[in-house]
Structures are given as structure tokens and as C-alpha cells.
Design a protein around this motif. Structure first.
Motif, PDB file in Angstrom:
ATOM      1  N   TRP A  37       0.820  -1.219   0.000  1.00  0.00           N
ATOM      2  CA  TRP A  37       0.000   0.000   0.000  1.00  0.00           C
ATOM      3  C   TRP A  37       0.851   1.265   0.000  1.00  0.00           C
ATOM      4  N   ASN A  38       2.091   1.156   0.394  1.00  0.00           N
ATOM      5  CA  ASN A  38       2.970   2.309   0.563  1.00  0.00           C
ATOM      6  C   ASN A  38       4.170   2.233  -0.376  1.00  0.00           C
ATOM      7  N   ARG A  39       4.019   1.475  -1.474  1.00  0.00           N
ATOM      8  CA  ARG A  39       5.109   1.288  -2.434  1.00  0.00           C
ATOM      9  C   ARG A  39       4.617   1.517  -3.849  1.00  0.00           C
ATOM     10  N   THR A  58       7.177   4.664 -12.782  1.00  0.00           N
ATOM     11  CA  THR A  58       8.077   3.582 -13.151  1.00  0.00           C
ATOM     12  C   THR A  58       8.632   2.973 -11.879  1.00  0.00           C
ATOM     13  N   GLU A  59       8.390   1.681 -11.695  1.00  0.00           N
ATOM     14  CA  GLU A  59       8.889   0.986 -10.509  1.00  0.00           C
ATOM     15  C   GLU A  59      10.407   1.081 -10.472  1.00  0.00           C
ATOM     16  N   GLY A  60      10.946   1.380  -9.299  1.00  0.00           N
ATOM     17  CA  GLY A  60      12.394   1.440  -9.132  1.00  0.00           C
ATOM     18  C   GLY A  60      13.016   2.779  -9.476  1.00  0.00           C
ATOM     19  N   ASP A  61      12.232   3.800  -9.819  1.00  0.00           N
ATOM     20  CA  ASP A  61      12.747   5.128 -10.122  1.00  0.00           C
ATOM     21  C   ASP A  61      13.100   5.810  -8.805  1.00  0.00           C
ATOM     22  N   ALA A  62      14.388   6.096  -8.586  1.00  0.00           N
ATOM     23  CA  ALA A  62      14.862   6.646  -7.311  1.00  0.00           C
ATOM     24  C   ALA A  62      14.214   7.994  -6.995  1.00  0.00           C
ATOM     25  N   GLU A  63      14.037   8.848  -7.994  1.00  0.00           N
ATOM     26  CA  GLU A  63      13.413  10.155  -7.756  1.00  0.00           C
ATOM     27  C   GLU A  63      11.958   9.989  -7.303  1.00  0.00           C
ATOM     28  N   LEU A  64      11.226   9.074  -7.932  1.00  0.00           N
ATOM     29  CA  LEU A  64       9.836   8.840  -7.527  1.00  0.00           C
ATOM     30  C   LEU A  64       9.762   8.232  -6.134  1.00  0.00           C
ATOM     31  N   GLU A  65      10.709   7.351  -5.810  1.00  0.00           N
ATOM     32  CA  GLU A  65      10.739   6.767  -4.470  1.00  0.00           C
ATOM     33  C   GLU A  65      10.953   7.849  -3.417  1.00  0.00           C
ATOM     34  N   GLU A  66      11.789   8.820  -3.712  1.00  0.00           N
ATOM     35  CA  GLU A  66      12.008   9.931  -2.776  1.00  0.00           C
ATOM     36  C   GLU A  66      10.751  10.781  -2.655  1.00  0.00           C
ATOM     37  N   GLY A  71       5.984  12.295   0.668  1.00  0.00           N
ATOM     38  CA  GLY A  71       4.544  12.538   0.686  1.00  0.00           C
ATOM     39  C   GLY A  71       4.052  13.385  -0.471  1.00  0.00           C
ATOM     40  N   ASP A  72       4.880  13.575  -1.501  1.00  0.00           N
ATOM     41  CA  ASP A  72       4.494  14.361  -2.668  1.00  0.00           C
ATOM     42  C   ASP A  72       3.621  13.548  -3.623  1.00  0.00           C
ATOM     43  N   ILE A  73       3.817  12.228  -3.651  1.00  0.00           N
ATOM     44  CA  ILE A  73       3.009  11.338  -4.484  1.00  0.00           C
ATOM     45  C   ILE A  73       2.583  10.135  -3.648  1.00  0.00           C
ATOM     46  N   HIS A  74       1.542   9.453  -4.126  1.00  0.00           N
ATOM     47  CA  HIS A  74       0.999   8.302  -3.406  1.00  0.00           C
ATOM     48  C   HIS A  74       0.591   7.213  -4.388  1.00  0.00           C
TER      49      HIS A  74
END
Length: 164
Positions: A37-39, A58-66, A71-74
Motif C-alpha cells: 500500500w505504501n510502495r 516507473t517501478e524502481g525510479d529513485a526520484e519517484l521513491e524519494e 509525501g508528494d506522491i501516493h
């Protein structure tokens, strides 16, 4: 209602919202059970914080993970309606599996011509504060964006909060 029983307009809106919520909550429960739920998963439509806008991540994108950690994206779940799901790959498979468990609700929501929409799987209360008045009385204060329920936040807080 979905089987043809007539209801007044106010009740109709309430029943449609309840049906959409039931399906969304089932998707969320499946993601919680799976620990996702949080990934960001493969095929994940991500919602922007405080917005109805979303994009495919895109799964594994370091910028998106940050951005997820900040809390900028969900990650998102479907708000069922007519048309194609916006999710892809693993997320789509999960949402279709949940839909298969609720065929009458899915068909009913498609029949009332609501478009498929997305909603964030998590919510972040703003301005959260709390104070123990005594051993058994906790005062909690926070703000939520529209469409979120304080009772859900309080339920989750009660699972983790004990007086010190």
C-alpha cells in the motif's frame, strides 16, 4: 438500486458512493495485506498530493521513491466506474482480482456511467498534534483534505498510541 429498484436522488448518490468506497476499500485491504500500500509497483498510477491529478510511475525510479517518502506522491486505487482501468501490470491484476469478487457492484457502477477515477491509497494528516490530558484521555488535532475521514485516521492512531 443496481437491479432496478427505484430510489430517490439523495439515496442514489449515497448508494453509488458506498459501492465505490466498498471496491476502493477492498483494493486497499488487498494492498495492505500484501504490504504494498505504501510502495510504487509496476503499472502504478501515482496521485499527486492534494490533487486529483495522477501519472503512471516507473517501478524502481529513485526520484519517484524519494517523492513517495516525502509525501508528494501516493500509490493509488481505483474508484470504479465505466471504461478501462488506468492501472497496468501488477496493479491492474490486483484490481481486476478484487473486481471479480464484486461483479454486481462493478456492473452497477459501470451502468450509472461514472468514469474510472483514481484515489490515493494513503492520506497524510496535516498539522497533527496530540496531548495526553491524563492516563485515559488523549486530545488529537489534525487537518485532512476533502473526501478523507477523520475516523479512519483515529482508528489507525489508536492502534499505535499508548500513554507514556
Amino acid at each position: 438500486m443496481f437491479e432496478g429498484q427505484r430510489v430517490d436522488r439523495k439515496t442514489r448518490g449515497l448508494l453509488i458512493s458506498a459501492a465505490r468506497s466498498e471496491l476502493f476499500n477492498a483494493v486497499l485491504a488487498a494492498r495492505v495485506s500484501a504490504g504494498t500500500w505504501n510502495r510504487i509497483l509496476q503499472g502504478e498510477p501515482c496521485c499527486l498530493q492534494g490533487s486529483r491529478s495522477w501519472f503512471h510511475a516507473t517501478e524502481g525510479d529513485a526520484e519517484l521513491e524519494e517523492r513517495l517518502r516525502a509525501g508528494d506522491i501516493h500509490p493509488s486505487g481505483t474508484m470504479w466506474g465505466s471504461g478501462e482501468l488506468e492501472s497496468q501490470a501488477a496493479v491492474r491484476e490486483l484490481e481486476l482480482a478484487v473486481a471479480a469478487q464484486h461483479p454486481a457492484l462493478c456492473a452497477g457502477l459501470a451502468s450509472v456511467r461514472l468514469d474510472q477515477e483514481r484515489r490515493a491509497l494513503r492520506l497524510l494528516p496535516r498539522h497533527l498534534s496530540w496531548n495526553w490530558h491524563d492516563q485515559s484521555t488523549l486530545a488529537v488535532s489534525f487537518e485532512l483534505q476533502a473526501g478523507s475521514y477523520a475516523t479512519a485516521v483515529l482508528r489507525e492512531l489508536s492502534r499505535w498510541t499508548t500513554p507514556s
